[in-house]
Design a protein around this motif. Structure first.
Motif, mmCIF file in Angstrom:
data_model
loop_
_atom_site.group_PDB
_atom_site.id
_atom_site.type_symbol
_atom_site.label_atom_id
_atom_site.label_comp_id
_atom_site.label_asym_id
_atom_site.label_seq_id
_atom_site.Cartn_x
_atom_site.Cartn_y
_atom_site.Cartn_z
ATOM 1 N N PRO A 1 0.536 14.948 -12.104
ATOM 2 C CA PRO A 1 1.327 16.174 -12.265
ATOM 3 C C PRO A 1 0.762 17.347 -11.453
ATOM 4 O O PRO A 1 -0.143 18.031 -11.891
ATOM 5 C CB PRO A 1 1.245 16.449 -13.768
ATOM 6 C CG PRO A 1 -0.005 15.787 -14.209
ATOM 7 C CD PRO A 1 -0.240 14.635 -13.278
ATOM 8 N N PHE A 2 1.296 17.543 -10.251
ATOM 9 C CA PHE A 2 0.871 18.685 -9.439
ATOM 10 C C PHE A 2 2.013 19.107 -8.520
ATOM 11 O O PHE A 2 2.998 18.395 -8.354
ATOM 12 C CB PHE A 2 -0.391 18.355 -8.638
ATOM 13 C CG PHE A 2 -0.177 17.455 -7.458
ATOM 14 C CD1 PHE A 2 -0.133 17.975 -6.174
ATOM 15 C CD2 PHE A 2 -0.045 16.090 -7.628
ATOM 16 C CE1 PHE A 2 0.060 17.139 -5.077
ATOM 17 C CE2 PHE A 2 0.146 15.260 -6.538
ATOM 18 C CZ PHE A 2 0.193 15.788 -5.268
ATOM 19 N N ILE B 1 1.111 6.392 -7.123
ATOM 20 C CA ILE B 1 -0.037 7.230 -7.480
ATOM 21 C C ILE B 1 0.290 8.712 -7.304
ATOM 22 O O ILE B 1 0.050 9.520 -8.201
ATOM 23 C CB ILE B 1 -1.278 6.828 -6.640
ATOM 24 C CG1 ILE B 1 -1.761 5.443 -7.064
ATOM 25 C CG2 ILE B 1 -2.389 7.866 -6.795
ATOM 26 C CD1 ILE B 1 -2.766 4.811 -6.120
ATOM 27 N N THR B 2 0.853 9.080 -6.160
ATOM 28 C CA THR B 2 1.110 10.502 -5.921
ATOM 29 C C THR B 2 2.163 11.066 -6.870
ATOM 30 O O THR B 2 2.059 12.213 -7.290
ATOM 31 C CB THR B 2 1.546 10.773 -4.466
ATOM 32 O OG1 THR B 2 2.682 9.970 -4.157
ATOM 33 C CG2 THR B 2 0.418 10.499 -3.511
ATOM 34 N N LYS C 1 7.551 19.219 -6.158
ATOM 35 C CA LYS C 1 6.978 18.872 -7.452
ATOM 36 C C LYS C 1 7.006 17.358 -7.592
ATOM 37 O O LYS C 1 8.014 16.727 -7.288
ATOM 38 C CB LYS C 1 7.795 19.492 -8.589
ATOM 39 C CG LYS C 1 7.819 21.000 -8.563
ATOM 40 C CD LYS C 1 8.729 21.541 -9.631
ATOM 41 C CE LYS C 1 8.796 23.053 -9.534
ATOM 42 N NZ LYS C 1 9.778 23.611 -10.456
ATOM 43 N N THR C 2 5.906 16.783 -8.056
ATOM 44 C CA THR C 2 5.887 15.345 -8.259
ATOM 45 C C THR C 2 6.742 14.999 -9.475
ATOM 46 O O THR C 2 7.074 15.853 -10.295
ATOM 47 C CB THR C 2 4.450 14.826 -8.475
ATOM 48 O OG1 THR C 2 3.923 15.407 -9.667
ATOM 49 C CG2 THR C 2 3.562 15.137 -7.289
ATOM 50 N N PHE D 1 0.816 -1.217 0.000
ATOM 51 C CA PHE D 1 0.000 0.000 0.000
ATOM 52 C C PHE D 1 0.849 1.266 0.000
ATOM 53 O O PHE D 1 0.529 2.233 -0.681
ATOM 54 C CB PHE D 1 -0.980 -0.002 1.175
ATOM 55 C CG PHE D 1 -2.043 -1.052 1.068
ATOM 56 C CD1 PHE D 1 -2.781 -1.192 -0.101
ATOM 57 C CD2 PHE D 1 -2.297 -1.917 2.112
ATOM 58 C CE1 PHE D 1 -3.762 -2.159 -0.220
ATOM 59 C CE2 PHE D 1 -3.280 -2.896 1.999
ATOM 60 C CZ PHE D 1 -4.008 -3.016 0.828
ATOM 61 N N SER D 2 1.933 1.274 0.768
ATOM 62 C CA SER D 2 2.755 2.480 0.808
ATOM 63 C C SER D 2 3.452 2.717 -0.533
ATOM 64 O O SER D 2 3.562 3.854 -0.987
ATOM 65 C CB SER D 2 3.762 2.407 1.954
ATOM 66 O OG SER D 2 4.659 1.334 1.783
ATOM 67 N N ASN D 3 3.895 1.667 -1.185
ATOM 68 C CA ASN D 3 4.520 1.838 -2.507
ATOM 69 C C ASN D 3 3.492 2.244 -3.559
ATOM 70 O O ASN D 3 3.796 3.052 -4.440
ATOM 71 C CB ASN D 3 5.256 0.569 -2.928
ATOM 72 C CG ASN D 3 6.629 0.489 -2.328
ATOM 73 O OD1 ASN D 3 7.522 1.217 -2.727
ATOM 74 N ND2 ASN D 3 6.808 -0.376 -1.341
#
Length: 174
Positions: free
Chosen positions: A154-155, A149-150, A162-163, A142-144
Protein backbone atom coordinates in the motif's frame (compact mmCIF):
# COMPACT_ATOMS: atom_id res chain seq x y z
CA UNK A 1 19.03 -11.30 -17.09
CA UNK A 2 19.87 -14.56 -15.29
CA UNK A 3 17.96 -16.43 -17.98
CA UNK A 4 19.92 -14.65 -20.72
CA UNK A 5 23.27 -15.42 -19.08
CA UNK A 6 22.34 -19.07 -18.62
CA UNK A 7 21.15 -19.31 -22.21
CA UNK A 8 24.27 -17.63 -23.60
CA UNK A 9 26.49 -19.89 -21.49
CA UNK A 10 24.73 -23.01 -22.72
CA UNK A 11 24.94 -21.85 -26.35
CA UNK A 12 28.53 -20.55 -26.21
CA UNK A 13 29.94 -24.01 -26.86
CA UNK A 14 28.06 -24.15 -30.17
CA UNK A 15 28.76 -20.61 -31.39
CA UNK A 16 31.44 -19.96 -33.97
CA UNK A 17 32.32 -16.59 -35.51
CA UNK A 18 29.63 -16.87 -38.19
CA UNK A 19 26.87 -17.35 -35.63
CA UNK A 20 27.55 -14.39 -33.34
CA UNK A 21 24.71 -12.35 -34.88
CA UNK A 22 22.33 -15.28 -34.52
CA UNK A 23 23.32 -15.71 -30.86
CA UNK A 24 22.84 -11.99 -30.23
CA UNK A 25 19.36 -12.10 -31.76
CA UNK A 26 18.43 -15.18 -29.73
CA UNK A 27 19.49 -13.35 -26.57
CA UNK A 28 17.78 -10.12 -27.63
CA UNK A 29 14.37 -11.84 -27.92
CA UNK A 30 14.09 -12.63 -24.17
CA UNK A 31 14.96 -9.02 -23.31
CA UNK A 32 12.29 -7.70 -25.65
CA UNK A 33 9.78 -10.30 -24.46
CA UNK A 34 10.36 -9.29 -20.84
CA UNK A 35 9.66 -5.62 -21.51
CA UNK A 36 6.74 -6.35 -23.80
CA UNK A 37 5.26 -8.78 -21.31
CA UNK A 38 5.74 -6.43 -18.39
CA UNK A 39 4.66 -3.16 -19.91
CA UNK A 40 2.07 -4.16 -22.44
CA UNK A 41 0.61 -7.64 -22.11
CA UNK A 42 0.61 -7.80 -18.30
CA UNK A 43 -0.82 -4.30 -17.94
CA UNK A 44 -3.71 -5.10 -20.26
CA UNK A 45 -4.39 -8.43 -18.53
CA UNK A 46 -4.07 -6.86 -15.07
CA UNK A 47 -6.61 -4.16 -15.89
CA UNK A 48 -8.91 -6.69 -17.59
CA UNK A 49 -8.83 -8.65 -14.33
CA UNK A 50 -10.22 -5.62 -12.49
CA UNK A 51 -12.81 -5.09 -15.20
CA UNK A 52 -14.03 -8.69 -15.39
CA UNK A 53 -14.34 -9.14 -11.64
CA UNK A 54 -15.98 -5.70 -11.40
CA UNK A 55 -18.56 -6.85 -13.95
CA UNK A 56 -19.07 -10.17 -12.14
CA UNK A 57 -19.68 -8.33 -8.84
CA UNK A 58 -22.02 -5.85 -10.59
CA UNK A 59 -19.96 -2.72 -10.04
CA UNK A 60 -20.67 0.43 -12.00
CA UNK A 61 -17.96 0.68 -14.67
CA UNK A 62 -17.15 4.18 -15.93
CA UNK A 63 -14.06 3.65 -18.08
CA UNK A 64 -11.22 1.31 -18.98
CA UNK A 65 -7.86 2.85 -19.87
CA UNK A 66 -4.55 1.30 -20.87
CA UNK A 67 -1.56 3.42 -21.95
CA UNK A 68 -3.70 6.49 -22.57
CA UNK A 69 -6.26 4.76 -24.78
CA UNK A 70 -9.58 4.55 -23.02
CA UNK A 71 -13.07 3.21 -23.52
CA UNK A 72 -15.96 4.74 -21.63
CA UNK A 73 -19.69 4.24 -21.55
CA UNK A 74 -21.90 7.30 -21.78
CA UNK A 75 -25.62 7.25 -22.49
CA UNK A 76 -25.47 3.48 -23.13
CA UNK A 77 -22.91 4.00 -25.92
CA UNK A 78 -19.24 3.09 -25.85
CA UNK A 79 -16.72 5.73 -26.91
CA UNK A 80 -12.97 5.74 -27.12
CA UNK A 81 -10.97 8.60 -25.67
CA UNK A 82 -7.40 9.66 -25.19
CA UNK A 83 -6.63 9.89 -21.49
CA UNK A 84 -3.61 11.40 -19.77
CA UNK A 85 -1.27 8.72 -18.49
CA UNK A 86 0.04 10.69 -15.46
CA UNK A 87 2.37 7.91 -14.38
CA UNK A 88 -0.33 5.25 -14.74
CA UNK A 89 0.01 2.40 -17.21
CA UNK A 90 -3.69 1.68 -16.92
CA UNK A 91 -6.76 1.86 -14.75
CA UNK A 92 -10.40 0.87 -14.55
CA UNK A 93 -12.65 3.55 -13.16
CA UNK A 94 -15.41 1.73 -11.26
CA UNK A 95 -17.39 1.92 -8.03
CA UNK A 96 -19.64 -0.47 -6.14
CA UNK A 97 -23.35 0.17 -6.70
CA UNK A 98 -24.11 -0.22 -2.99
CA UNK A 99 -22.24 -0.25 0.32
CA UNK A 100 -23.05 -3.94 0.83
CA UNK A 101 -21.07 -5.04 -2.21
CA UNK A 102 -17.68 -6.71 -1.85
CA UNK A 103 -14.99 -4.07 -2.45
CA UNK A 104 -11.95 -6.29 -2.05
CA UNK A 105 -12.25 -8.82 -4.89
CA UNK A 106 -12.79 -6.34 -7.77
CA UNK A 107 -9.85 -4.29 -6.51
CA UNK A 108 -7.73 -7.46 -6.34
CA UNK A 109 -8.85 -8.61 -9.80
CA UNK A 110 -5.60 -7.54 -11.43
CA UNK A 111 -3.45 -9.27 -8.84
CA UNK A 112 -5.55 -12.44 -9.18
CA UNK A 113 -4.96 -12.47 -12.95
CA UNK A 114 -1.22 -11.94 -12.44
CA UNK A 115 -1.09 -14.87 -9.98
CA UNK A 116 -2.95 -17.10 -12.46
CA UNK A 117 -0.40 -16.15 -15.14
CA UNK A 118 2.50 -16.95 -12.78
CA UNK A 119 1.08 -20.43 -12.17
CA UNK A 120 0.40 -20.99 -15.89
CA UNK A 121 3.92 -20.00 -16.93
CA UNK A 122 5.51 -22.06 -14.15
CA UNK A 123 3.71 -25.06 -15.63
CA UNK A 124 4.93 -24.12 -19.14
CA UNK A 125 8.50 -23.68 -17.85
CA UNK A 126 8.41 -27.08 -16.13
CA UNK A 127 7.05 -28.85 -19.19
CA UNK A 128 9.36 -27.38 -21.83
CA UNK A 129 12.80 -28.51 -22.85
CA UNK A 130 13.41 -25.63 -25.27
CA UNK A 131 15.61 -22.77 -23.96
CA UNK A 132 13.74 -20.11 -25.94
CA UNK A 133 10.33 -21.05 -24.49
CA UNK A 134 11.89 -21.36 -21.04
CA UNK A 135 13.32 -17.83 -21.28
CA UNK A 136 10.02 -16.35 -22.36
CA UNK A 137 8.19 -18.27 -19.61
CA UNK A 138 10.64 -17.02 -17.00
CA UNK A 139 10.20 -13.47 -18.28
CA UNK A 140 6.44 -13.76 -17.81
CA UNK A 141 6.84 -15.35 -14.37
CA UNK A 142 9.15 -12.61 -13.08
CA UNK A 143 7.20 -9.74 -14.62
CA UNK A 144 3.90 -11.01 -13.21
CA UNK A 145 5.47 -11.55 -9.79
CA UNK A 146 6.71 -7.96 -9.95
CA UNK A 147 3.15 -6.82 -10.67
CA UNK A 148 1.81 -8.86 -7.74
CA UNK A 149 4.43 -7.54 -5.32
CA UNK A 150 4.18 -3.88 -6.32
CA UNK A 151 0.37 -3.87 -6.27
CA UNK A 152 0.24 -5.67 -2.91
CA UNK A 153 2.18 -2.93 -1.12
CA UNK A 154 0.00 0.00 0.00
CA UNK A 155 1.84 3.08 -1.28
CA UNK A 156 1.49 5.94 -3.74
CA UNK A 157 4.60 6.24 -5.92
CA UNK A 158 3.32 9.52 -7.39
CA UNK A 159 0.50 11.86 -6.31
CA UNK A 160 -1.72 10.35 -9.01
CA UNK A 161 -0.65 6.70 -8.93
CA UNK A 162 -2.02 4.39 -6.25
CA UNK A 163 -1.37 0.68 -5.93
CA UNK A 164 -4.29 -1.74 -5.71
CA UNK A 165 -3.72 -2.37 -2.00
CA UNK A 166 -3.59 1.37 -1.27
CA UNK A 167 -6.93 1.81 -3.03
CA UNK A 168 -8.50 -1.04 -1.02
CA UNK A 169 -7.38 0.54 2.27
CA UNK A 170 -8.58 3.94 1.06
CA UNK A 171 -12.02 2.55 0.16
CA UNK A 172 -12.35 0.66 3.45
CA UNK A 173 -11.56 3.81 5.43
CA UNK A 174 -14.11 5.95 3.59
Amino acid sequence: IVCMIATFTSWSAYIDNNQVLRAFLLLFVPIVSFFLSYYVINTILHELGHLIIGIIFDWKIYSFNVFGIGIERKNKKYKTFKAPINGLAGYVEMTPKSEKQNIVLPMLGGIIVNLILVIAFIIVALLTSKPFILCISLSFIFSNLLYVITNSIPFTPTPVTKTDMYQIIEMKES
